[in-house]
Design an enzyme around this catalytic site. Structure first.
Site, mmCIF file in Angstrom:
data_model
loop_
_atom_site.group_PDB
_atom_site.id
_atom_site.type_symbol
_atom_site.label_atom_id
_atom_site.label_comp_id
_atom_site.label_asym_id
_atom_site.label_seq_id
_atom_site.Cartn_x
_atom_site.Cartn_y
_atom_site.Cartn_z
ATOM 1 N N TYR A 298 41.807 26.231 -12.665
ATOM 2 C CA TYR A 298 41.265 27.476 -13.193
ATOM 3 C C TYR A 298 41.448 27.512 -14.708
ATOM 4 O O TYR A 298 42.569 27.456 -15.216
ATOM 5 C CB TYR A 298 41.989 28.648 -12.547
ATOM 6 C CG TYR A 298 41.288 29.976 -12.665
ATOM 7 C CD1 TYR A 298 40.438 30.425 -11.654
ATOM 8 C CD2 TYR A 298 41.488 30.796 -13.762
ATOM 9 C CE1 TYR A 298 39.809 31.663 -11.739
ATOM 10 C CE2 TYR A 298 40.864 32.036 -13.859
ATOM 11 C CZ TYR A 298 40.015 32.457 -12.846
ATOM 12 O OH TYR A 298 39.390 33.681 -12.939
ATOM 13 N N TYR A 342 31.690 31.357 -15.591
ATOM 14 C CA TYR A 342 32.868 32.101 -15.171
ATOM 15 C C TYR A 342 32.500 32.884 -13.923
ATOM 16 O O TYR A 342 31.897 33.949 -13.986
ATOM 17 C CB TYR A 342 33.322 33.042 -16.289
ATOM 18 C CG TYR A 342 34.477 33.942 -15.899
ATOM 19 C CD1 TYR A 342 35.739 33.420 -15.657
ATOM 20 C CD2 TYR A 342 34.299 35.315 -15.785
ATOM 21 C CE1 TYR A 342 36.802 34.245 -15.300
ATOM 22 C CE2 TYR A 342 35.348 36.153 -15.433
ATOM 23 C CZ TYR A 342 36.594 35.605 -15.190
ATOM 24 O OH TYR A 342 37.638 36.426 -14.842
#
Length: 389
Positions: A298, A342
């Site tokens: 991430y 994102y």
């Protein structure tokens, strides 16, 4: 202490379908429509229909309720529906929830989804503007009055301490993460930054957002949707696509955990919540860092990619920048949230599935085990996905 018991979830469920909308800065349609498009695409990829679905999982932050998505997609009765909290930390936990439901017989086919207009609608990067009084929000009261209003400013505090503790400069430490992500995005037609790699010099020249973070240390703001289909491994073997087996799944929150503002811990140079996830994943899967072929970490901010590598044991504290610069592990081969989009980490799970299928645009030959992580600085989650057999 968490992580001493090996659970029995691994090998009982698999991801069999992935689907996404295009990734844009202005989708021109509702978040519900984005969710429905992604779900339908994922089901088609799995060779299943909406009628096959009896479970749905999403984020507490998603604006499209499970029953509304079910209606929009033409699904029937649901026997399982669940939501996971803490923003991006929920990504891998949605698959864990789905796998738990499938493994226990609560549901047969569960779809995980996330959809938002995070660029054209509510922009997380614009900072906190209003919060209803809550115990959860009280922690922010110690930060907001002093100007820490945005995720970038919250992460900058820990990033600055990390650099000081290890005697590193921001460009040498964070630059390789940004360059690696954009290199992979440049060859990915689905990525927003397709065809636009960057250099270390580009990174160093980008404007400050919150020292020591520059513009190219920060993830994008994206409109889009992503969905994943989970079912039992037995059923997966009868479907068109090679299954991505859930070898291990875990959630983790550390001692004295807050959401992005855990400044009262003994040490700000690591991510204790990630350590909880790492211990559980390694124990439950029986694997170690050396067994991983691809890492999908991430990357909402570059410093936390470095800390994750260290917490998972790929390298010692302070050595992650060199680890990334030397390309010791294929990392975020879709371009990550820095380069592709994102989507609160859900697009990273989809990339892990492609790596195991052998269909990634930046394919690691023979990839059979992929580590995927979720949002950091918050209670988080992780997966080890593996090829079947």
């Amino acid at each position: 202490m968490s992580g001493h018991v090996r659970d029995s979830l691994g090998g009982r469920a698999a991801i069999v379908g992935i689907g996404a909308t295009e990734f844009s800065k202005d989708s021109g349609r509702s978040e519900l429509r984005l969710a429905a498009e992604a779900v339908r695409t994922a089901l088609a990829d799995a060779g299943l229909t909406p009628a096959d679905v009896d479970g749905l999982v999403t984020f507490t932050m998603d604006t499209s309720p499970e029953i509304t998505v079910a209606q929009a997609c033409g699904m029937g009765e649901l026997s399982f529906f669940s939501r996971v909290h803490y923003g991006g930390g929920a990504a891998c936990a949605t698959v864990q929830q789905a796998a738990l439901a499938v493994a226990t017989g609560v549901a047969e086919v569960v779809v995980c989804y996330r959809a938002f207009n995070e660029r054209s609608g509510r922009r997380f990067g614009s900072g906190v503007r209003h919060r209803e009084p809550s115990a959860e929000g009280a922690a922010l009261g110690w930060s907001l009055p002093f100007g820490l209003l945005t995720p970038a400013s919250w992460v900058a505090m820990a990033a600055q301490r990390y650099l000081y503790a290890h005697g590193l400069g921001a460009e040498e430490a964070f630059g390789p993460v940004a360059v690696t992500a954009r290199r992979h995005a440049a060859t990915n037609p689905a990525a927003y930054f397709h065809g636009r790699p960057i250099t270390l010099a580009d990174h160093a020249a980008s404007r400050w957002i919150a020292e020591p973070l520059r513009l190219l240390d920060c993830c994008q703001e994206t409109d889009g949707g992503q969905a994943l289909v989970v079912t039992s491994l037995e059923r997966a073997r009868d479907l068109p696509r090679p299954p991505a087996v859930v070898a291990a799944a875990a959630q983790g929150a550390g001692r004295a955990q807050e959401q992005m503002t855990s400044y009262y811990r003994d040490d700000l140079t690591g991510l204790p919540e990630t350590s909880v996830v790492a211990r559980r994943l390694w124990r439950s899967s029986g694997l170690a860092p050396a067994d991983i072929d691809v890492g999908i970490l991430y990357d909402h901010f570059t410093p936390f990619v470095l800390m994750q590598l260290e917490e998972f044991g790929f390298c010692a504290p302070g050595e992650a920048a060199a680890f990334v610069a030397e390309d010791r592990l294929p990392l975020n081969t879709h371009g990550g949230q820095l380069g592709e989009a994102y989507l609160h980490g859900m697009n990273g799970i989809a990339e892990a599935v492609r790596q195991l299928r052998g269909t990634s645009v930046n394919q690691r030959p023979g990839a059979s085990r992929v580590l995927v992580t979720a949002g950091t600085g918050v209670p988080t989650s992780g997966l080890v996905l593996a090829s079947d057999g």
